[in-house]
Design a protein around this motif. Structure first.
Motif, PDB file in Angstrom:
ATOM      1  N   UNK A  44       0.636  -1.383  -0.032  1.00 44.15           N
ATOM      2  CA  UNK A  44       0.017  -0.159   0.001  1.00 44.15           C
ATOM      3  C   UNK A  44       0.921   1.235  -0.196  1.00 44.15           C
ATOM      4  N   UNK A  45       0.235   2.320   0.462  1.00 51.37           N
ATOM      5  CA  UNK A  45       0.872   3.665   0.293  1.00 51.37           C
ATOM      6  C   UNK A  45       1.577   3.811   1.784  1.00 51.37           C
ATOM      7  N   UNK A  46       2.640   4.451   1.724  1.00 53.08           N
ATOM      8  CA  UNK A  46       3.141   5.080   3.040  1.00 53.08           C
ATOM      9  C   UNK A  46       3.299   6.621   3.044  1.00 53.08           C
ATOM     10  N   UNK A  47       2.826   7.113   4.061  1.00 51.43           N
ATOM     11  CA  UNK A  47       3.056   8.580   4.163  1.00 51.43           C
ATOM     12  C   UNK A  47       4.574   8.992   4.563  1.00 51.43           C
ATOM     13  N   UNK A  48       5.143  10.042   3.990  1.00 47.95           N
ATOM     14  CA  UNK A  48       6.337  10.404   4.183  1.00 47.95           C
ATOM     15  C   UNK A  48       6.625  11.850   4.211  1.00 47.95           C
ATOM     16  N   UNK A  49       7.555  12.052   5.219  1.00 50.11           N
ATOM     17  CA  UNK A  49       7.899  13.656   5.275  1.00 50.11           C
ATOM     18  C   UNK A  49       9.282  13.904   5.154  1.00 50.11           C
ATOM     19  N   UNK A  50       9.525  15.151   4.702  1.00 53.59           N
ATOM     20  CA  UNK A  50      10.953  15.550   4.089  1.00 53.59           C
ATOM     21  C   UNK A  50      12.119  15.778   5.418  1.00 53.59           C
ATOM     22  N   UNK A  51      13.138  15.096   5.246  1.00 53.62           N
ATOM     23  CA  UNK A  51      14.428  15.655   5.848  1.00 53.62           C
ATOM     24  C   UNK A  51      15.400  15.655   5.124  1.00 53.62           C
ATOM     25  N   UNK A  52      16.796  16.139   5.641  1.00 53.74           N
ATOM     26  CA  UNK A  52      17.985  16.144   5.124  1.00 53.74           C
ATOM     27  C   UNK A  52      19.203  16.171   5.810  1.00 53.74           C
ATOM     28  N   UNK A  53      20.374  15.663   5.322  1.00 55.55           N
ATOM     29  CA  UNK A  53      21.483  15.536   6.205  1.00 55.55           C
ATOM     30  C   UNK A  53      22.815  14.649   5.409  1.00 55.55           C
ATOM     31  N   UNK A  54      23.664  14.733   6.186  1.00 53.66           N
ATOM     32  CA  UNK A  54      24.955  13.987   5.778  1.00 53.66           C
ATOM     33  C   UNK A  54      24.698  12.662   5.407  1.00 53.66           C
ATOM     34  N   UNK A  55      25.199  12.102   4.494  1.00 55.95           N
ATOM     35  CA  UNK A  55      25.257  10.654   3.965  1.00 55.95           C
ATOM     36  C   UNK A  55      26.301  10.030   4.755  1.00 55.95           C
ATOM     37  N   UNK A  56      25.956   8.791   5.493  1.00 60.67           N
ATOM     38  CA  UNK A  56      26.718   8.031   6.306  1.00 60.67           C
ATOM     39  C   UNK A  56      26.924   6.916   5.446  1.00 60.67           C
ATOM     40  N   UNK A  57      27.648   5.840   6.174  1.00 62.92           N
ATOM     41  CA  UNK A  57      27.931   4.608   5.608  1.00 62.92           C
ATOM     42  C   UNK A  57      26.708   3.829   4.925  1.00 62.92           C
ATOM     43  N   UNK A  58      26.822   3.305   3.733  1.00 65.30           N
ATOM     44  CA  UNK A  58      26.039   2.589   2.928  1.00 65.30           C
ATOM     45  C   UNK A  58      24.751   3.160   2.794  1.00 65.30           C
ATOM     46  N   UNK A  59      24.793   4.533   2.553  1.00 67.20           N
ATOM     47  CA  UNK A  59      23.585   5.409   1.989  1.00 67.20           C
ATOM     48  C   UNK A  59      22.874   5.813   3.340  1.00 67.20           C
ATOM     49  N   UNK A  60      23.106   5.600   4.581  1.00 66.77           N
ATOM     50  CA  UNK A  60      22.352   5.861   5.747  1.00 66.77           C
ATOM     51  C   UNK A  60      22.409   7.549   6.003  1.00 66.77           C
ATOM     52  N   UNK A  61      21.400   7.686   7.089  1.00 67.30           N
ATOM     53  CA  UNK A  61      21.547   9.090   7.444  1.00 67.30           C
ATOM     54  C   UNK A  61      21.423   9.224   8.879  1.00 67.30           C
ATOM     55  N   UNK A  62      22.713   9.179   9.640  1.00 66.94           N
ATOM     56  CA  UNK A  62      22.563   9.140  11.094  1.00 66.94           C
ATOM     57  C   UNK A  62      22.268  10.200  11.796  1.00 66.94           C
ATOM     58  N   UNK A  63      22.270  11.364  10.930  1.00 65.19           N
ATOM     59  CA  UNK A  63      22.244  12.896  11.597  1.00 65.19           C
ATOM     60  C   UNK A  63      21.193  13.619  10.648  1.00 65.19           C
ATOM     61  N   UNK A  64      20.048  13.248  10.699  1.00 64.41           N
ATOM     62  CA  UNK A  64      18.946  13.812   9.707  1.00 64.41           C
ATOM     63  C   UNK A  64      18.337  15.070  10.594  1.00 64.41           C
ATOM     64  N   UNK A  65      18.252  16.176   9.476  1.00 64.78           N
ATOM     65  CA  UNK A  65      17.707  17.575  10.159  1.00 64.78           C
ATOM     66  C   UNK A  65      16.224  17.534   9.687  1.00 64.78           C
ATOM     67  N   UNK A  66      15.384  17.826  10.632  1.00 66.87           N
ATOM     68  CA  UNK A  66      13.793  17.487  10.244  1.00 66.87           C
ATOM     69  C   UNK A  66      13.259  18.749  10.055  1.00 66.87           C
TER      70      UNK A  66
END
Length: 173
Positions: A151-173
């Protein structure tokens, strides 16, 4: 530096995706599984830019903060990642939820491409919205079918530095 714009599911959905990540990847030589330092997300764009230019990316996200975007899940994908991949240099096994490349998600992707930073990963014609559930060095297991979201997943925007394996350990909401 590698910096990204992503769309995040709510806390309850994130918890269920983290559980699914571990149900599939635990015991299979995990390289990356979802968790506190690797939150579930759909990438809009990962970019290479100077650290002093990230403020412009954050500013470009401002009109979208607090807005809900919808992503329709296609299904669960398993794939072999060959050695030498940007995000997984050793290679391994990917598993994740693939999303429909809707006009809305594509328009967001194009907007952030238009900022002019060097894009990383699959972009433009090859943009493939997805939630990486994990990467393992050994073939991952298959989860019980009912645990795979649809089905559908609702999502909201964040940004931050890209960590290992394309992760985001420090997102800015």
């Amino acid at each position: 530096m590698a910096y990204g714009v992503v769309l995040r599911p709510d806390a309850m959905t994130s918890r269920s995706l983290i559980e699914l990540s571990h149900a599939i990847g635990d015991g299979h030589e995990p390289l990356m599984l979802l968790g506190e330092k690797a939150p579930p997300h759909v990438s809009v764009l990962h970019m290479d830019c100077a650290e002093d230019r990230t403020a412009g990316i954050v500013a470009a996200t401002a009109p979208h903060r607090g807005r809900t975007f919808e992503a329709l899940i296609i299904g669960l994908l398993y794939a072999v990642v060959p050695p030498g991949d940007y995000y997984v240099p050793t290679g391994g096994y990917y598993f994740g939820l693939e999303m429909v490349r809707s006009p809305e998600l594509d328009a967001l992707h194009q907007k952030f491409l238009g900022l002019g930073h060097t894009p990383l990963g699959q972009v433009d014609r090859n943009y493939r919205p997805h939630i990486t559930l994990g990467m393992t060095a050994a073939p991952p297991s298959r989860p019980p079918f009912p645990s795979i979201p649809s089905g559908v997943i609702p999502l909201t925007m964040s940004s931050g530095p890209v960590g290992p394996f394309g992760t985001f350990p420090d997102l800015v909401s």
